[in-house]
Design a protein around this motif. Structure first.
Motif, mmCIF file in Angstrom:
data_model
loop_
_atom_site.group_PDB
_atom_site.id
_atom_site.type_symbol
_atom_site.label_atom_id
_atom_site.label_comp_id
_atom_site.label_asym_id
_atom_site.label_seq_id
_atom_site.Cartn_x
_atom_site.Cartn_y
_atom_site.Cartn_z
ATOM 1 N N PHE A 45 58.720 42.489 1.006
ATOM 2 C CA PHE A 45 59.015 42.391 2.326
ATOM 3 C C PHE A 45 59.798 43.425 3.183
ATOM 4 O O PHE A 45 59.581 43.973 4.008
ATOM 5 C CB PHE A 45 59.524 41.148 2.344
ATOM 6 C CG PHE A 45 60.035 40.674 4.015
ATOM 7 C CD1 PHE A 45 61.115 41.179 4.726
ATOM 8 C CD2 PHE A 45 59.246 39.798 4.864
ATOM 9 C CE1 PHE A 45 61.533 40.810 5.985
ATOM 10 C CE2 PHE A 45 59.451 39.276 5.931
ATOM 11 C CZ PHE A 45 60.559 39.970 6.402
ATOM 12 N N ASN A 46 60.786 43.944 2.452
ATOM 13 C CA ASN A 46 61.738 44.858 2.766
ATOM 14 C C ASN A 46 61.230 46.226 2.995
ATOM 15 O O ASN A 46 61.598 46.876 3.898
ATOM 16 C CB ASN A 46 62.952 44.881 1.915
ATOM 17 C CG ASN A 46 63.919 43.759 2.087
ATOM 18 O OD1 ASN A 46 64.036 43.361 3.266
ATOM 19 N ND2 ASN A 46 64.965 43.501 1.238
ATOM 20 N N VAL A 47 60.298 46.537 1.896
ATOM 21 C CA VAL A 47 59.478 47.841 2.179
ATOM 22 C C VAL A 47 58.656 47.566 3.283
ATOM 23 O O VAL A 47 58.465 48.608 4.155
ATOM 24 C CB VAL A 47 58.785 48.090 0.888
ATOM 25 C CG1 VAL A 47 57.749 49.179 0.948
ATOM 26 C CG2 VAL A 47 59.854 48.590 -0.231
ATOM 27 N N ALA A 48 57.931 46.538 3.682
ATOM 28 C CA ALA A 48 56.817 46.367 4.606
ATOM 29 C C ALA A 48 57.502 46.253 6.038
ATOM 30 O O ALA A 48 56.809 46.697 6.991
ATOM 31 C CB ALA A 48 56.043 45.130 4.453
ATOM 32 N N HIS A 49 58.653 45.800 6.051
ATOM 33 C CA HIS A 49 59.270 45.635 7.581
ATOM 34 C C HIS A 49 60.572 46.387 7.559
ATOM 35 O O HIS A 49 61.478 46.655 6.868
ATOM 36 C CB HIS A 49 59.682 44.320 7.706
ATOM 37 C CG HIS A 49 58.741 43.145 7.429
ATOM 38 N ND1 HIS A 49 58.132 42.750 6.375
ATOM 39 C CD2 HIS A 49 58.095 42.436 8.534
ATOM 40 C CE1 HIS A 49 57.151 41.948 6.582
ATOM 41 N NE2 HIS A 49 57.058 41.595 8.146
ATOM 42 N N ARG A 50 60.266 47.755 8.481
ATOM 43 C CA ARG A 50 61.443 48.426 8.575
ATOM 44 C C ARG A 50 62.514 47.898 9.263
ATOM 45 O O ARG A 50 63.644 48.403 9.515
ATOM 46 C CB ARG A 50 60.719 49.880 9.208
ATOM 47 C CG ARG A 50 60.268 50.672 8.247
ATOM 48 C CD ARG A 50 61.124 51.483 7.200
ATOM 49 N NE ARG A 50 60.824 51.600 5.894
ATOM 50 C CZ ARG A 50 61.671 51.804 4.702
ATOM 51 N NH1 ARG A 50 62.792 51.744 5.174
ATOM 52 N NH2 ARG A 50 61.237 51.695 3.682
ATOM 53 N N ASP A 51 62.256 47.093 10.409
ATOM 54 C CA ASP A 51 63.349 46.695 11.393
ATOM 55 C C ASP A 51 63.882 45.138 11.046
ATOM 56 O O ASP A 51 64.886 44.876 11.672
ATOM 57 C CB ASP A 51 62.653 46.425 12.635
ATOM 58 C CG ASP A 51 61.226 45.632 12.531
ATOM 59 O OD1 ASP A 51 60.906 44.970 13.614
ATOM 60 O OD2 ASP A 51 60.717 45.474 11.477
ATOM 61 N N LEU A 52 63.350 44.806 10.086
ATOM 62 C CA LEU A 52 64.121 43.375 9.573
ATOM 63 C C LEU A 52 64.216 43.288 8.124
ATOM 64 O O LEU A 52 63.133 43.614 7.492
ATOM 65 C CB LEU A 52 63.119 42.279 9.968
ATOM 66 C CG LEU A 52 63.518 40.982 9.896
ATOM 67 C CD1 LEU A 52 64.681 40.604 10.627
ATOM 68 C CD2 LEU A 52 62.577 39.918 10.326
ATOM 69 N N GLN A 53 65.264 43.437 7.548
ATOM 70 C CA GLN A 53 65.654 43.448 6.136
ATOM 71 C C GLN A 53 66.232 41.870 5.627
ATOM 72 O O GLN A 53 66.976 41.280 6.428
ATOM 73 C CB GLN A 53 66.508 44.357 5.765
ATOM 74 C CG GLN A 53 66.344 45.936 6.307
ATOM 75 C CD GLN A 53 64.976 46.341 5.296
ATOM 76 O OE1 GLN A 53 65.372 46.724 4.063
ATOM 77 N NE2 GLN A 53 63.757 46.405 5.469
ATOM 78 N N VAL A 54 65.827 41.562 4.505
ATOM 79 C CA VAL A 54 66.138 40.312 3.873
ATOM 80 C C VAL A 54 67.144 40.891 2.766
ATOM 81 O O VAL A 54 66.794 41.512 1.993
ATOM 82 C CB VAL A 54 65.087 39.463 3.258
ATOM 83 C CG1 VAL A 54 65.652 38.325 2.540
ATOM 84 C CG2 VAL A 54 64.114 38.927 4.540
#
Lengths: 419, 288, 273
Positions: A45-54
Motif C-alpha cells: 500500500f505504501n509503495v502504491a500510494h505516495r500521498d497517504l502512508q500507513v
C-alpha cells in the motif's frame, strides 16, 4: 528587473520541484501478531500510494497490555494514533469512554453488509458503529477422524462417544477444553450457556447495554455440565488449569477424542507431525439435545480514534485494512477467518483453506460475549465462580446465583442509582 | 510567626498530596465514577462498599498482600540484622569498608522496575540462570513464575533482595548507638556471641527493629512496582497485590469509584502495622 | 567468608544481567545458560548487539535516562527549596506542635506512594499536567518532603544553638540567619538529603506511569516496564538484560561516588528522627 525575471522563473520551478506535499501518515496500533501479519500488504500500500502512508505501530503481544498502553494515552488526552485494532470485548468500553469516532457517518450505514452475520456482532453499541472487524475466529470442536465416523451432533453424543472410546482404551480422555481462571474460560462458559439455551447477557438500550441474565435452570444446567465432564472422567481434573496451549498439546499427543480450541490449532495439529496429524476433523461446537451449539466470537477489529487529526483519510485506511485484500492475505497465510461473504465464496480460498466452510458455518451462528462497557469485570466474576466450582466443588446453582448477584452489584456500583 | 510562614509552602504541598487524596477517595468511593458515568461522580448509595464486601478478588488480593508483607518483612528483619552485624564488624575490629557497603547498598539503590525485569530473566524457565543451575545439577527445570504455589515466594525473594539493605542500615544505626562498654562488660563475663546478641543487642535494638518493621510493612502492603513488572499479578492472579488491583480497576476497567474504594480499604489495612507498632512500643516501654 | 556470601548475594543478580546482556540471543537459549553455546562455550559468542539495539531504538535508550535526570534534578531542587525553610521553621516550634508535626511527617514518610496514584492521575487530567516532565517534579517533591524535612530538622537540631544566638544578637533576621549562618553548616546534610531524594525520583514508578504516556518522555522506570511488556525482540532476554544494565549504571555511579553521604544520611536521620 532581471532579478525579478530570474525569480519569476526560479520560483515556479522550485515550487514544482518541491511540490510533492509531505505524505499524510495514518498510524495504527496493533498487537504484534497482527502487525506482523499485515506487514506485507501495508508495505505494498505504501509503495502504491505516495500521498497517504500507513504506519503500523507494533504493540505488545498480549491484548490487555496493548489496551493498557492505548488507555494510558487516551486518559491523558494525548495519543499518537489514528486507528486502533481492538478486541471485540473492548468495543463498548472504549465507545462509552468517548474515545472512538462513530464509523457510519464516514463509511455509511451499510459498511458491514457484505460480511457474514456473525462478524457483525460486537461492532455496534448504543446506536453507532464503532468497530470494523478484521477477522472472525470462533471456538471450534476438533475431533479424531481415526476414532469415529462422524462428529457428535449434540452433547449427549459427545459424552457417549467419549465414554465408549475411553472404555475401550482408545484414548485416555474424552473432551479437552480451557478451564483455567482467565478469559478463555469465559469463552467456554459462554459456549456452554448457549449450548443449553441460556444467556449470559440480555442486551438492552443505553450506556450499560443491557443486564446480566445468569438465571434459570438452563444456566445452571450449562455449568453443571462442565462440572459433570470432570466428575465423570470425560475431562481430566487438570483441565481447571488449562489454557489453549495445554489442551492443544494433550490432544496433539493423541490423548483425547475431542478438543475445544480456536482455528489456529488446526495447522499446528496437522503439521506438527504427531500421532494425530492427518486425523483431525473440525466442526462447530455442539449443543444439548434439541439446542443449537455455537462457538464464541473472537474478533479483532479496527476503530477510529476521535482525536485523529485526519478522520477521513484514517477512515479510508481503515476501510482498506479491513477490506478484502488484506483479509485474503490474512486468511491464506495465517489462517485467520475472514469476515467478507465474498471471500468465503471465493473458489481459490475454498481450495486452499480446508477449514473455510466450517469457519463460515461457525461464524454465522457465533455467540457473542456481553457487549457492555463493564465486560471485563463481569467476565472476572464469572471466571472466578466457575473455576472455583470446577476446582473446589460446590453447587452449580450457587455458582450461577452468586455470579448473577455479583454482576448486578458491579453494575450498581459502576452505574449509580438514577434516582 | 515567621516560623509558620517558612513551613507553610511545604505543609500546603504535603496536605494537597497526602490528605486531599484520602478525602477524595472517600468521596469517590461513595459514588459511581466509571466509564458508564463519563468518569463523573454519580451517587450510588454505597454500592462500591457493598461490592467490596463480596468481591472475591479483593479478599484474595488482601490475603496475598498480607502474606507477602509478613513473610517479606520477617525475612528482611532476619537478614537485615545479620547484614548489620556484618557491616559493623567484630567489636573492637574494623568496620566493613566502603566497598562492601556500596555493594550491599546496591540492591536498594536500583529502581524497583529495573531489577524486576532482571528477576524475570533469572527465574525464566528453562533458560534462566536459576534453572540452568538446576539442570546442571541434574534436576528438572522448574517454572518459578508459572506455578502459583512458587511464584509468590519468588516475588518475596526479589523483594527481600531489594529491601534488606534498608533494614540493615537502620539496624546498623541502632547498633552504632549502643555504647561499646556494655558489650565489653559482657565479653569480660565470658558471654559468647549468641548470648551477647540475645541479652544485650536485641533488647537495645528493639525500637529500631520496630521502626524498620513499621516502615517495611507499610511499604510492603502497598507493593506495586515489583509485582506489575515481574509477574503482572499472575499466574492467574496469584501474586496480585491490592495496589495492583486498584490500578487495574482505574486504568483497565475504567472504574475510578471502585478503584478509590480499593485504595481506601488498603489504607485502612495500613493502619494495622501502625497499631502493631504502637503496641510494640508500649510493651517495649513498659519492659524497659 | 560471610563477606563473600554477602557480596555474591548483593551483586550476583546484577552481574548476571551484565553477563546476559553481552550474549547473543541464540546463545542464551541453547544449553545451560550459554555455557555450552554454539561457537565454543563460554569464550564464544559475545556481542554488543543488545546494547546497540537499545541505543538505536526509537527513542534511544539514553533518552529515558535523560528524562529521569531532568525529573530528578527538578524534583530535588523543588524539594530542597521547600524543605529547608520548613525544617527551620519546624525547629523553631516547641512542644506538642513540633512533636505532632514530626509524628505526622513520619507517618507520611512511610506511606506507600502507589496508593496515591489515582488522585494524582485525576489532577493530571484536570490540570493538563500529563506528558510534561517538569510537572512531575510537583508530586515527586511532595512525596520526598516528609523524609527531607525530617532529615534536615535533625541536622539543624545538631547544630550548637550558640551560633544562631550570636547571629541573632548581630541583628540578622531569621531568613538571613538561615541563609548565611545555617545553610553552609547544613551543607553535608543537604547533600545527603538531595541524593536520597534524587534516588527516590529515579525509582518512582506509579506516578510516572500514569502521568506520562508519550514514549519519548518516559522516565527510566516506566520505560523499562514498557520494554518488558513489549514484543519488539524475538528472544528478548539479552535486550532486557542490557536495559537492566543501562538502567542501573547511573545509580551505580551515584552510589560509588556518594555512598558515604547516603549511608550517613539514612543512619543519622534514623538516629535523630
Amino acid at each position: 528587473m532581471s532579478l525579478g525575471l530570474l525569480l519569476g522563473v526560479a520560483l515556479p520551478h522550485s515550487l514544482a520541484a518541491g511540490a510533492v506535499p509531505s505524505p499524510l501518515t495514518v498510524r495504527v496500533l496493533m498487537p504484534a501478531s497482527f502487525a506482523d501479519a499485515t506487514a506485507e500488504p501495508v508495505k505494498r500500500f505504501n509503495v502504491a500510494h505516495r500521498d497517504l502512508q500507513v504506519e503500523v505501530v507494533r504493540g505488545p503481544l498480549d491484548g490487555d497490555t496493548l489496551s493498557d498502553l492505548a488507555v494510558s494515552g487516551l486518559l491523558l488526552g494525548d495519543t499518537p494514533y489514528d486507528l486502533l485494532l481492538i478486541d471485540q470485548t473492548w468495543t463498548a468500553r472504549y465507545a462509552a469512554a468517548g474515545w472512538l469516532a462513530p464509523l457510519e457517518p464516514l463509511l455509511g450505514e451499510d459498511a458491514l453488509d457484505g460480511m457474514v452475520a456473525g462478524a457483525r456482532l460486537a461492532t455496534r453499541f448504543d446506536g453507532h458503529l464503532w468497530r470494523f472487524p478484521l477477522q472472525g475466529d470462533t471456538g471450534l470442536l476438533y475431533w479424531r477422524t481415526d476414532l469415529m465416523d462422524r462428529p457428535p451432533r449434540d452433547t449427549a453424543e459427545l459424552e457417549s462417544i467419549s465414554r465408549r472410546l475411553q472404555r475401550h482404551g482408545r484414548v485416555r480422555w474424552g473432551y479437552l477444553w480451557q478451564g483455567r481462571q482467565y478469559e478463555g474460560l469465559s469463552c467456554v462458559v459462554s459456549e456452554a450457556l448457549q449450548a443449553f439455551g441460556a444467556h449470559w447477557w440480555e442486551p438492552g438500550r443505553g450506556v450499560v447495554g443491557g443486564r446480566p441474565s445468569l438465571e434459570g435452570p438452563e444456566a445452571v444446567a450449562a455449568v453443571r455440565w462442565l462440572q459433570h465432564l470432570i466428575l465423570s472422567g470425560i475431562s481430566p481434573p487438570a483441565v481447571v488449569g488449562f489454557a489453549e496451549n495445554e489442551a492443544l498439546q494433550l490432544f496433539a499427543a493423541g490423548e483425547a477424542a475431542f478438543l475445544r480450541n480456536w482455528p489456529y490449532a488446526y495447522a499446528l495439529l496437522q503439521e506438527g507431525g504427531g500421532p494425530v496429524a492427518g486425523h483431525v476433523g473440525v466442526t462447530t461446537l455442539v449443543g444439548a439435545p434439541g439446542q443449537r451449539g455455537a462457538g464464541t466470537l473472537g474478533s479483532w477489529g479496527l476503530a477510529l480514534l476521535r482525536s485523529s487529526p485526519h478522520p477521513r483519510e484514517a477512515a479510508s485506511v481503515l476501510r482498506w485494512l479491513g477490506g478484502e485484500e488484506v483479509q485474503r492475505h490474512l486468511a491464506q497465510r495465517y489462517g485467520y477467518a475472514p469476515t467478507w461473504t465474498s471471500l468465503y465464496e471465493d473458489e481459490s480460498l475454498q481450495r486452499d483453506l480446508p477449514l473455510l466452510a466450517v469457519q463460515r458455518r461457525a461464524l454465522e451462528g457465533a455467540v457473542v460475549r456481553p457487549v457492555t462497557p463493564l465486560y471485563a469485570q463481569l467476565s472476572d466474576v464469572l471466571q472466578r465462580q466457575v473455576n472455583g466450582l470446577l476446582s473446589g466443588g460446590g453447587s452449580p446453582a450457587a455458582a450461577i446465583t452468586t455470579s448473577q448477584g455479583q454482576s448486578e452489584l458491579v453494575l450498581r456500583a459502576a452505574a449509580g442509582t438514577t434516582g | 510567626m515567621t516560623a509558620w510562614l517558612l513551613m507553610l509552602p511545604a505543609l500546603t504541598l504535603l496536605a494537597v498530596v497526602f490528605l486531599a487524596p484520602l478525602a477524595r477517595y472517600a468521596w469517590l468511593s461513595a459514588h459511581a465514577t466509571s466509564v458508564l458515568t463519563a468518569l463523573e461522580p454519580v451517587a450510588n448509595g454505597g454500592a462500591n462498599w457493598l461490592r467490596l464486601a463480596q468481591d472475591g478478588r479483593f479478599w484474595q488480593d488482601a490475603g496475598q498482600t498480607l502474606r507477602f508483607a509478613a513473610v517479606s518483612v520477617g525475612l528482611e528483619l532476619l537478614l537485615g540484622l545479620a547484614l548489620a552485624l556484618l557491616l559493623r564488624g567484630p567489636r573492637g575490629g574494623r568496620a566493613a569498608g566502603g566497598g562492601l557497603r556500596t555493594a550491599v547498598l546496591l540492591p536498594w539503590a536500583l529502581p524497583a522496575t529495573v531489577m524486576a525485569l532482571g528477576w524475570r530473566w533469572i527465574y525464566n524457565e528453562p533458560h534462566g540462570p536459576l534453572n540452568s543451575l538446576l539442570i546442571a545439577a541434574g534436576l528438572p527445570p522448574y517454572p518459578f513464575l508459572s506455578t502459583p504455589a512458587s511464584t509468590w515466594f519468588a516475588v518475596v525473594v526479589a523483594d527481600v533482595w531489594r529491601s534488606t539493605p534498608f533494614v540493615a542500615l537502620l539496624l546498623l544505626a541502632g547498633l552504632q548507638a549502643i555504647p561499646p562498654e556494655l558489650e565489653e562488660a559482657l565479653v569480660l563475663e565470658g558471654a559468647d556471641r549468641w548470648q551477647i546478641l540475645r541479652r544485650l543487642l536485641l533488647p537495645l535494638l528493639s525500637p529500631w527493629i520496630g521502626l524498620a518493621a513499621l516502615f517495611r510493612l507499610a511499604q510492603a502492603l502497598g507493593v506495586f512496582d515489583l509485582i506489575q513488572v515481574l509477574t503482572g499479578g499472575g499466574p492467574a492472579g496469584s501474586t496480585e497485590s491490592l495496589a495492583l488491583y486498584a490500578y487495574l480497576n482505574a486504568m483497565r476497567f475504567l472504574d475510578f469509584g471502585y478503584g478509590a474504594t480499593v485504595l481506601l480499604a488498603t489504607f485502612l489495612l495500613l493502619l494495622l502495622p501502625g497499631l502493631l507498632w504502637l503496641m510494640w512500643q508500649r510493651r517495649a516501654g513498659s519492659a524497659a | 567468608m560471610i563477606r563473600a556470601v554477602a557480596l555474591l548475594w548483593s551483586l550476583g543478580p546484577l552481574l548476571w544481567q551484565l553477563y546476559t546482556s553481552l550474549r547473543p540471543a541464540d546463545a542464551l537459549v541453547s544449553g545451560p545458560q550459554g555455557l555450552g553455546s554454539p561457537g565454543g562455550g563460554i569464550f564464544g559468542g559475545w556481542t554488543l548487539q543488545n546494547y546497540s539495539q537499545l541505543l538505536a531504538a526509537d527513542p534511544p535508550f539514553w533518552r529515558y535516562l535523560l528524562n529521569s535526570a531532568v525529573v530528578g534534578v527538578a524534583g530535588t531542587a523543588l524539594t530542597l527549596l521547600l524543605a529547608i525553610p520548613c525544617a527551620y521553621g519546624l525547629q523553631q516550634q516547641r512542644g506538642a506542635l513540633r512533636w505532632g508535626t514530626l509524628a505526622l511527617l513520619l507517618a507520611a514518610s512511610l506511606f506507600p506512594t502507589a496508593l496515591l496514584f489515582l488522585a494524582l492521575l485525576e489532577w493530571a487530567r484536570q490540570l493538563g499536567l500529563g506528558n510534561h516532565l517538569l510537572a512531575l517534579a510537583l508530586p515527586y517533591a511532595a512525596l520526598s518532603l516528609p523524609l527531607a524535612i525530617l532529615l534536615l530538622r535533625a541536622a539543624l537540631a545538631d547544630l550548637p544553638p550558640e551560633l544562631e544566638d550570636a547571629a541573632r544578637l548581630e541583628g540578622l533576621g531569621p531568613l538571613q540567619r538561615l541563609r548565611f549562618v545555617l545553610l553552609p553548616l547544613l551543607a553535608p546534610a543537604i547533600a545527603s538529603t538531595a541524593i536520597l531524594v534524587f534516588l527516590f525520583s529515579w525509582s518512582e514508578y506509579p506516578i510516572a506511569l500514569t502521568w506520562i504516556s508519550r514514549e519519548s518522555l518516559l522516565t527510566l522506570s516506566a520505560a523499562i516496564a514498557r520494554i518488558g511488556a513489549s514484543s519488539v525482540f524475538t528472544i528478548p532476554y539479552g535486550a532486557f538484560a542490557a536495559a537492566t544494565v543501562l538502567g542501573s549504571l547511573p545509580l551505580v555511579l551515584l552510589l560509588l561516588l556518594f555512598q558515604r553521604a547516603i549511608v550517613s544520611g539514612l543512619t543519622q536521620g534514623a538516629v535523630k528522627g
